[in-house]
Design an enzyme around this catalytic site. Structure first.
Site, short mmCIF file in Angstrom:
data_model
loop_
_atom_site.label_atom_id
_atom_site.label_comp_id
_atom_site.label_asym_id
_atom_site.label_seq_id
_atom_site.Cartn_x
_atom_site.Cartn_y
_atom_site.Cartn_z
N ASN A 10 1.04 -1.17 0.16
CA ASN A 10 0.02 -0.04 -0.15
C ASN A 10 0.88 1.31 0.13
OD1 ASN A 10 -1.93 1.84 0.47
ND2 ASN A 10 -2.45 1.03 2.44
N ARG A 87 -2.53 -2.24 -3.35
CA ARG A 87 -3.66 -1.37 -3.06
C ARG A 87 -3.62 -0.38 -3.87
NH1 ARG A 87 -5.23 2.72 1.71
NH2 ARG A 87 -7.26 2.93 1.25
N HIS A 176 -13.02 2.39 0.61
CA HIS A 176 -12.99 1.49 1.55
C HIS A 176 -13.83 0.26 1.06
CE1 HIS A 176 -12.83 4.80 5.05
NE2 HIS A 176 -11.73 4.32 4.86
N ARG A 237 -11.35 15.13 8.57
CA ARG A 237 -12.12 15.33 7.57
C ARG A 237 -13.36 15.77 7.88
NH1 ARG A 237 -11.03 10.08 4.05
NH2 ARG A 237 -8.87 9.86 4.85
N GLU A 381 -7.76 -5.66 5.51
CA GLU A 381 -7.81 -5.39 4.20
C GLU A 381 -6.92 -6.11 3.29
OE1 GLU A 381 -9.20 -0.94 3.66
OE2 GLU A 381 -8.43 -1.31 5.72
#
Ligand code: ADP
Length: 394
Positions: A10, A87, A176, A237, A381
């Site tokens: 990733n 990813r 996601h 965020r 993940e």
């Protein structure tokens, strides 16, 4: 056939997170992080069982880090690495599932980069470095957006002029996806239901947060949009704000687009509301000591999450369960209980003890007796990316 080994990568603009996964084992054989890449203090940290190591890579870039990492990986894999799973954040409308990397796929990831200007170019750095170091190894791109390509048009279109969608890709994509897919499969297993014949609400709550409605194994709606800023309150965020906020800040305060972007992405969310921290654990501790900002941040976080889950329920024919995952979803009984308390109309209620017990990797049902299923499901993940990579090796 011996159990196969997949390296999952990733990449960020100056970092590489990695995990080596053997299909027969639930733990990572090797994992770690290369960070500050491109700078004088670039460093590679790795962990293999109880053994840990670090290696300085002065001025090392992604390729230099992978060149150091791959022999470690080969060694930990007993000499046989079967593939690499990368990813990739944004697959646009082009990618509806994972794809074996070849020049056309790389060109498509590059073409989508305007939609994810920070993320896709970083993934490409890792992909190109890994391909040049190991051209003979099958490598696969797994996209955060792909799972959500099953959204119906009424869920993915914004009410803006059509040419913005047709010519510039202005629509909701969702993110996601790898996590929502993984936990919905696990939830079906835990509940003894077929994933292809069950309906779930899922809340992935980490530093980024999103909800998802999953029907018969397909995403039908999700809270993130064209970018991962839409939807829930997150660590830094803002999630949803009035779209006129941009114009107001520009006119009233003379802010530039860059300032507004930075404020909404880096200074908002839990951090902005609390003026203290973006970290839920710190906020819970501060709330226990009466910190007003931390208390408010948690209230807003949970209310907005509940509101989003109620909205997602519009996409379900029935509710087989609500899933909590991600660092906050897996570890915060407080957030789970406050959120569920807002969802009485869905008849949701928690068992206090089961909720308190479900932390640090302990998952399972936490609903009160006689109420719809609520599950804590630790996400993985990396494992999902490894499974997707393995599926394409045949
Ligand atoms: P990322 O999105 O970076 O993968 P994680 O899924 O690890 O992030 O989630 C990070 C969040 O999980 C942080 O807000 C952190 O405070 C929160 N978290 C971790 N442990 C706990 C805990 N015991 N109680 C409350 N929040 C926690």
């Amino acid at each position: 056939m011996p159990a196969r080994n997949i390296l999952v990568i990733n990449c960020g603009s100056s970092s590489i997170k990695f995990a080596l996964i053997n299909e027969a084992h639930s733990h990572f054989t090797l994992s770690g992080l290369a960070e500050r890449l491109g700078s004088h203090d670039a460093v590679l940290h790795w962990q293999r069982g109880d053994e840990k190591g670090s290696l300085m890579l002065p001025d090392g870039d992604h390729r230099a880090a992978l060149a150091q990492l791959l022999p470690l990986v080969q060694n930990a894999a007993g000499g046989t690495l079967h593939g690499i799973g990368h990813r990739v954040v944004h697959g646009g409308e082009h990618f509806t599932s994972a794809s074996l990397l070849d020049p056309q796929v790389i060109a498509a990831i590059r073409a989508i980069a305007p939609l994810a200007p920070l993320h896709n170019p970083a993934s490409l750095l890792g992909i190109e470095a890994a391909l040049s170091l190991h051209p003979q190894l099958p490598q696969v791109a797994v996209f955060d957006t792909a799972f959500h390509q099953s959204l119906p048009e009424h869920a993915y279109r914004y009410a803006v002029p059509e040419h913005l969608y047709r010519e510039h890709g202005v629509r909701r994509y969702g993110f996601h996806g790898t996590s929502h897919r993984y936990v919905s499969h696990r939830a079906a297993e835990i509940a003894g239901l077929a994933v292809g014949d069950s309906s779930w609400l899922s809340a992935h709550l980490g530093n980024g947060c999103s909800t998802c409605a999953i029907v018969n194994g397909q995403s039908r709606d999700t809270s993130m949009g064209m970018t991962p800023l839409e939807g829930l309150v997150m660590g830094t965020r803002s999630g949803d704000v009035d779209p006129n906020l941009h114009g107001h800040l520009a006119r009233a305060l003379g802010w530039s687009l860059e300032q507004i972007d930075a404020m909404l992405n880096k200074d908002s969310g839990l951090l902005g509301l609390s003026s203290l921290s973006n970290d839920m654990r710190s906020l819970e501790q501060a709330r226990d000591q009466g910190h007003v900002g931390a208390t408010l941040a948690i209230e807003v976080f949970c209310y907005r999450l509940a509101k989003s889950l109620a909205a997602m329920s519009c996409a379900l024919p029935q509710l087989d369960g609500l899933i909590f995952t991600g660092g906050i979803g897996e570890n915060s009984p407080l957030v789970r209980s406050k959120t569920v308390a807002h969802l009485k109309l869905l008849n949701l209620a928690l068992d206090k003890e089961a909720n308190a017990r479900s932390i640090r990797g302990v998952g399972g049902p936490i609903q009160a007796y006689g109420h719809p299923r609520v599950l804590v499901v630790p996400t993985n993940e990396e494992r999902q990316i490894a499974l997707d990579t393995l599926a394409l090796l045949h």
